[in-house]
Write a protein that holds these residues in place. Structure first.
Motif, PDB file in Angstrom:
ATOM      1  N   ALA A 129       0.742  -1.157  -0.090  1.00 33.38           N
ATOM      2  CA  ALA A 129       0.097  -0.021  -0.005  1.00 33.38           C
ATOM      3  C   ALA A 129       0.835   1.151  -0.157  1.00 33.38           C
ATOM      4  O   ALA A 129       0.553   2.106  -0.662  1.00 33.38           O
ATOM      5  N   GLU A 130       2.022   1.377   0.717  1.00 33.27           N
ATOM      6  CA  GLU A 130       2.752   2.253   0.613  1.00 33.27           C
ATOM      7  C   GLU A 130       3.385   2.381  -0.776  1.00 33.27           C
ATOM      8  O   GLU A 130       3.388   3.875  -1.174  1.00 33.27           O
ATOM      9  N   PHE A 131       3.793   1.515  -1.485  1.00 33.35           N
ATOM     10  CA  PHE A 131       4.317   1.707  -2.807  1.00 33.35           C
ATOM     11  C   PHE A 131       3.126   2.260  -3.809  1.00 33.35           C
ATOM     12  O   PHE A 131       3.116   3.135  -4.314  1.00 33.35           O
ATOM     13  N   VAL A 132       1.679   1.682  -3.508  1.00 34.15           N
ATOM     14  CA  VAL A 132       0.729   2.342  -4.373  1.00 34.15           C
ATOM     15  C   VAL A 132       0.583   3.775  -3.868  1.00 34.15           C
ATOM     16  O   VAL A 132       0.145   4.443  -5.060  1.00 34.15           O
ATOM     17  N   ASN A 133       0.778   4.064  -2.627  1.00 35.75           N
ATOM     18  CA  ASN A 133       0.319   5.449  -2.560  1.00 35.75           C
ATOM     19  C   ASN A 133       1.275   6.516  -3.306  1.00 35.75           C
ATOM     20  O   ASN A 133       0.922   7.601  -3.582  1.00 35.75           O
ATOM     21  N   VAL A 134       2.496   5.941  -3.277  1.00 36.79           N
ATOM     22  CA  VAL A 134       3.573   6.878  -3.826  1.00 36.79           C
ATOM     23  C   VAL A 134       3.415   6.796  -5.504  1.00 36.79           C
ATOM     24  O   VAL A 134       3.415   7.875  -6.049  1.00 36.79           O
ATOM     25  N   ALA A 135       2.801   5.757  -5.848  1.00 33.90           N
ATOM     26  CA  ALA A 135       2.319   5.870  -7.448  1.00 33.90           C
ATOM     27  C   ALA A 135       1.151   6.713  -7.633  1.00 33.90           C
ATOM     28  O   ALA A 135       1.034   7.458  -8.518  1.00 33.90           O
ATOM     29  N   VAL A 136       0.117   6.665  -6.826  1.00 34.89           N
ATOM     30  CA  VAL A 136      -1.123   7.478  -6.841  1.00 34.89           C
ATOM     31  C   VAL A 136      -0.720   8.723  -6.607  1.00 34.89           C
ATOM     32  O   VAL A 136      -1.289   9.531  -7.408  1.00 34.89           O
ATOM     33  N   GLN A 137      -0.032   9.320  -5.693  1.00 38.49           N
ATOM     34  CA  GLN A 137       0.395  10.661  -5.571  1.00 38.49           C
ATOM     35  C   GLN A 137       1.105  11.044  -6.975  1.00 38.49           C
ATOM     36  O   GLN A 137       0.799  12.410  -7.296  1.00 38.49           O
ATOM     37  N   LYS A 138       1.964  10.240  -7.571  1.00 39.04           N
ATOM     38  CA  LYS A 138       2.736  10.746  -8.777  1.00 39.04           C
ATOM     39  C   LYS A 138       1.807  10.724  -9.955  1.00 39.04           C
ATOM     40  O   LYS A 138       1.837  11.703 -10.792  1.00 39.04           O
ATOM     41  N   PHE A 139       1.007   9.758 -10.076  1.00 39.47           N
ATOM     42  CA  PHE A 139       0.262   9.491 -11.481  1.00 39.47           C
ATOM     43  C   PHE A 139      -1.159   9.955 -11.306  1.00 39.47           C
ATOM     44  O   PHE A 139      -1.845  10.204 -12.479  1.00 39.47           O
ATOM     45  N   LYS A 140      -1.978  10.008 -10.063  1.00 40.78           N
ATOM     46  CA  LYS A 140      -3.155  10.605  -9.879  1.00 40.78           C
ATOM     47  C   LYS A 140      -4.142   9.525 -10.854  1.00 40.78           C
ATOM     48  O   LYS A 140      -5.070  10.269 -11.632  1.00 40.78           O
ATOM     49  N   PRO A 141      -4.328   8.374 -10.582  1.00 41.76           N
ATOM     50  CA  PRO A 141      -5.356   7.414 -11.321  1.00 41.76           C
ATOM     51  C   PRO A 141      -6.753   7.742 -10.820  1.00 41.76           C
ATOM     52  O   PRO A 141      -6.844   8.015  -9.439  1.00 41.76           O
ATOM     53  N   ASP A 142      -7.721   7.444 -11.782  1.00 41.35           N
ATOM     54  CA  ASP A 142      -8.944   7.592 -11.399  1.00 41.35           C
ATOM     55  C   ASP A 142      -9.595   6.353 -11.014  1.00 41.35           C
ATOM     56  O   ASP A 142     -10.426   6.310 -10.157  1.00 41.35           O
ATOM     57  N   TYR A 143      -8.936   5.191 -11.320  1.00 43.55           N
ATOM     58  CA  TYR A 143      -9.425   3.864 -10.867  1.00 43.55           C
ATOM     59  C   TYR A 143      -8.310   3.058 -10.360  1.00 43.55           C
ATOM     60  O   TYR A 143      -7.271   2.944 -10.890  1.00 43.55           O
ATOM     61  N   LEU A 144      -8.871   2.189  -9.451  1.00 40.24           N
ATOM     62  CA  LEU A 144      -7.706   0.983  -9.028  1.00 40.24           C
ATOM     63  C   LEU A 144      -8.501  -0.402  -9.426  1.00 40.24           C
ATOM     64  O   LEU A 144      -9.796  -0.525  -9.158  1.00 40.24           O
ATOM     65  N   VAL A 145      -7.589  -1.414  -9.928  1.00 36.64           N
ATOM     66  CA  VAL A 145      -8.121  -2.622 -10.298  1.00 36.64           C
ATOM     67  C   VAL A 145      -7.112  -3.540  -9.449  1.00 36.64           C
ATOM     68  O   VAL A 145      -5.861  -3.623  -9.831  1.00 36.64           O
ATOM     69  N   GLY A 146      -7.500  -4.514  -8.447  1.00 34.33           N
ATOM     70  CA  GLY A 146      -6.579  -5.259  -8.033  1.00 34.33           C
ATOM     71  C   GLY A 146      -7.061  -6.950  -8.087  1.00 34.33           C
ATOM     72  O   GLY A 146      -8.101  -7.166  -7.861  1.00 34.33           O
ATOM     73  N   HIS A 147      -6.022  -7.793  -8.207  1.00 33.83           N
ATOM     74  CA  HIS A 147      -6.259  -9.193  -8.209  1.00 33.83           C
ATOM     75  C   HIS A 147      -5.884  -9.805  -7.022  1.00 33.83           C
ATOM     76  O   HIS A 147      -4.785  -9.721  -6.513  1.00 33.83           O
ATOM     77  N   SER A 148      -6.661 -10.704  -6.060  1.00 33.12           N
ATOM     78  CA  SER A 148      -6.065 -11.533  -5.256  1.00 33.12           C
ATOM     79  C   SER A 148      -5.697 -10.687  -4.079  1.00 33.12           C
ATOM     80  O   SER A 148      -6.406  -9.675  -3.702  1.00 33.12           O
ATOM     81  N   LEU A 149      -4.311 -10.893  -3.720  1.00 32.12           N
ATOM     82  CA  LEU A 149      -3.997  -9.914  -2.480  1.00 32.12           C
ATOM     83  C   LEU A 149      -3.645  -8.539  -3.048  1.00 32.12           C
ATOM     84  O   LEU A 149      -3.604  -7.475  -2.219  1.00 32.12           O
ATOM     85  N   GLY A 150      -3.628  -8.248  -4.479  1.00 31.85           N
ATOM     86  CA  GLY A 150      -3.664  -7.081  -4.811  1.00 31.85           C
ATOM     87  C   GLY A 150      -4.778  -6.474  -4.739  1.00 31.85           C
ATOM     88  O   GLY A 150      -5.134  -5.050  -4.392  1.00 31.85           O
ATOM     89  N   GLY A 151      -6.054  -7.014  -4.960  1.00 30.24           N
ATOM     90  CA  GLY A 151      -7.403  -6.590  -4.444  1.00 30.24           C
ATOM     91  C   GLY A 151      -7.512  -6.376  -2.848  1.00 30.24           C
ATOM     92  O   GLY A 151      -8.237  -5.089  -2.586  1.00 30.24           O
ATOM     93  N   ALA A 152      -7.048  -7.255  -2.354  1.00 22.41           N
ATOM     94  CA  ALA A 152      -7.133  -6.938  -0.711  1.00 22.41           C
ATOM     95  C   ALA A 152      -6.354  -5.726  -0.266  1.00 22.41           C
ATOM     96  O   ALA A 152      -6.705  -4.874   0.430  1.00 22.41           O
ATOM     97  N   THR A 153      -5.080  -5.447  -0.923  1.00 21.54           N
ATOM     98  CA  THR A 153      -4.362  -4.170  -0.598  1.00 21.54           C
ATOM     99  C   THR A 153      -5.104  -3.173  -1.216  1.00 21.54           C
ATOM    100  O   THR A 153      -4.941  -2.109  -0.562  1.00 21.54           O
ATOM    101  N   ALA A 154      -5.684  -3.302  -2.064  1.00 21.71           N
ATOM    102  CA  ALA A 154      -6.582  -2.131  -3.019  1.00 21.71           C
ATOM    103  C   ALA A 154      -7.365  -1.574  -1.828  1.00 21.71           C
ATOM    104  O   ALA A 154      -7.598  -0.265  -1.619  1.00 21.71           O
ATOM    105  N   LEU A 155      -8.259  -2.482  -1.202  1.00 24.71           N
ATOM    106  CA  LEU A 155      -9.238  -2.166  -0.024  1.00 24.71           C
ATOM    107  C   LEU A 155      -8.358  -1.745   1.123  1.00 24.71           C
ATOM    108  O   LEU A 155      -8.876  -0.637   1.571  1.00 24.71           O
ATOM    109  N   TYR A 156      -7.269  -2.141   1.437  1.00 19.70           N
ATOM    110  CA  TYR A 156      -6.496  -1.684   2.578  1.00 19.70           C
ATOM    111  C   TYR A 156      -6.206  -0.351   2.234  1.00 19.70           C
ATOM    112  O   TYR A 156      -5.932   0.687   3.058  1.00 19.70           O
TER     113      TYR A 156
END
Length: 281
Positions: A129-156
């Motif tokens: 989630a820390e990695f994702v937060n850095v990426a979100v701050q940099k790219f400002k995505p509109d949508y998140l899509v996560g599979h398996s533990l990636g999906g669980a991490t998206a919720l977190y």
């Protein structure tokens, strides 16, 4: 023969950890956690990347003492960030990327900690989630899509960071409860209750995580954006009941069930539903 060998190795390892837990509990705890958190597959070699990743712009981002890999397929100003799961990497999205490109959107995919080309040997949802937060701050995505533990991490991620850039979130085959993951892991190795308690203690002492409270349903209940939860009724890796728990806790989410896709959740009909959810409403 390979399945039998894997079975014997797992049970032998579990027996060793069980015995060790009564003699050297700290070492038993460390070993049990290591085999739970260190992926054995999902790595990539930079010189021989899958073709789908060669088509993207690749960028390595530094975060604290870690490096993580980002891939970008450039399109318009609308952006979607893709998060793969356990023992996988950004290339798992090849089929979905083909569908998403029809919208003209910019597609971004991340390699999780200890996966793909990202650094580290240990995977954890908070660090992902820390990695994702850095990426979100940099790219400002509109949508998140996560599979398996990636999906669980998206919720977190969304429940803890409450990011305003994210408008919609999709989970595919995501697990819900950390305790369920631990119980499944303990079952594979036939770990005894003593080791299970040591694992719970390890999570709390090192990460301040109470395993019975670390749950996708808790995370989902705090999310205010629209969601789509998809899960296969015959998923043998993550029980369909896990998705049901998340769905009950997330009133703004649609629940899509599939049959025959298993845990991979690759399917044109499903990906069409994801496309429609993201871009046609």
């Amino acid at each position: 023969m390979q399945k039998l060998l894997t079975f014997l190795i797992s049970k032998t390892l579990g027996l060793y950890i069980n015995i060790l837990s009564y003699i050297y509990p700290k070492k038993a705890s460390w070993l049990a956690y290591k085999f739970f958190s260190h992926p054995r597959d999902g790595r990539l070699i930079k010189e021989s990347l899958p073709d789908v990743l060669k088509e993207a712009d690749a960028e390595m981002i530094t975060h604290n003492d870690f490096l993580f890999q980002i891939y970008t397929w450039k399109g318009n100003d609308t952006k979607v960030l893709l998060m793969h799961g356990w023992e996988s990497n950004a290339s798992r999205w090849e089929l979905l990327i083909g569908h998403l490109k029809k919208s003209g959107t910019t597609i971004i995919a991340i390699d999780a900690p200890a996966h793909g080309l990202s650094s580290g040997s240990e995977f954890s949802m908070p660090r992902y989630a820390e990695f994702v937060n850095v990426a979100v701050q940099k790219f400002k995505p509109d949508y998140l899509v996560g599979h398996s533990l990636g999906g669980a991490t998206a919720l977190y991620f969304q429940s803890h960071y409450q990011n305003d850039y994210i408008k919609k979130l999709v989970t595919l085959g995501a697990p819900c409860d950390l305790n369920t993951l631990l119980k499944n892991y303990a079952g594979i190795l036939s770990l005894n209750s003593n080791v299970f308690q040591l694992l719970e203690k390890h999570f709390f002492e090192h990460y301040k995580i109470k395993t019975h409270e670390f749950s996708g349903s808790v995370f989902a209940s705090k999310i205010k954006i629209e969601g789509l939860i998809a899960h296969d009724v015959h998923d043998t890796v993550v029980s369909f009941k896990e998705a049901e728990k998340i769905a009950r806790a997330w009133p703004d989410a649609q629940f899509v069930t599939t049959k025959g896709l298993g845990h991979s959740m690759h399917g044109d009909a499903l990906y069409k539903s994801v496309y429609e959810f993201l871009f046609e409403k």
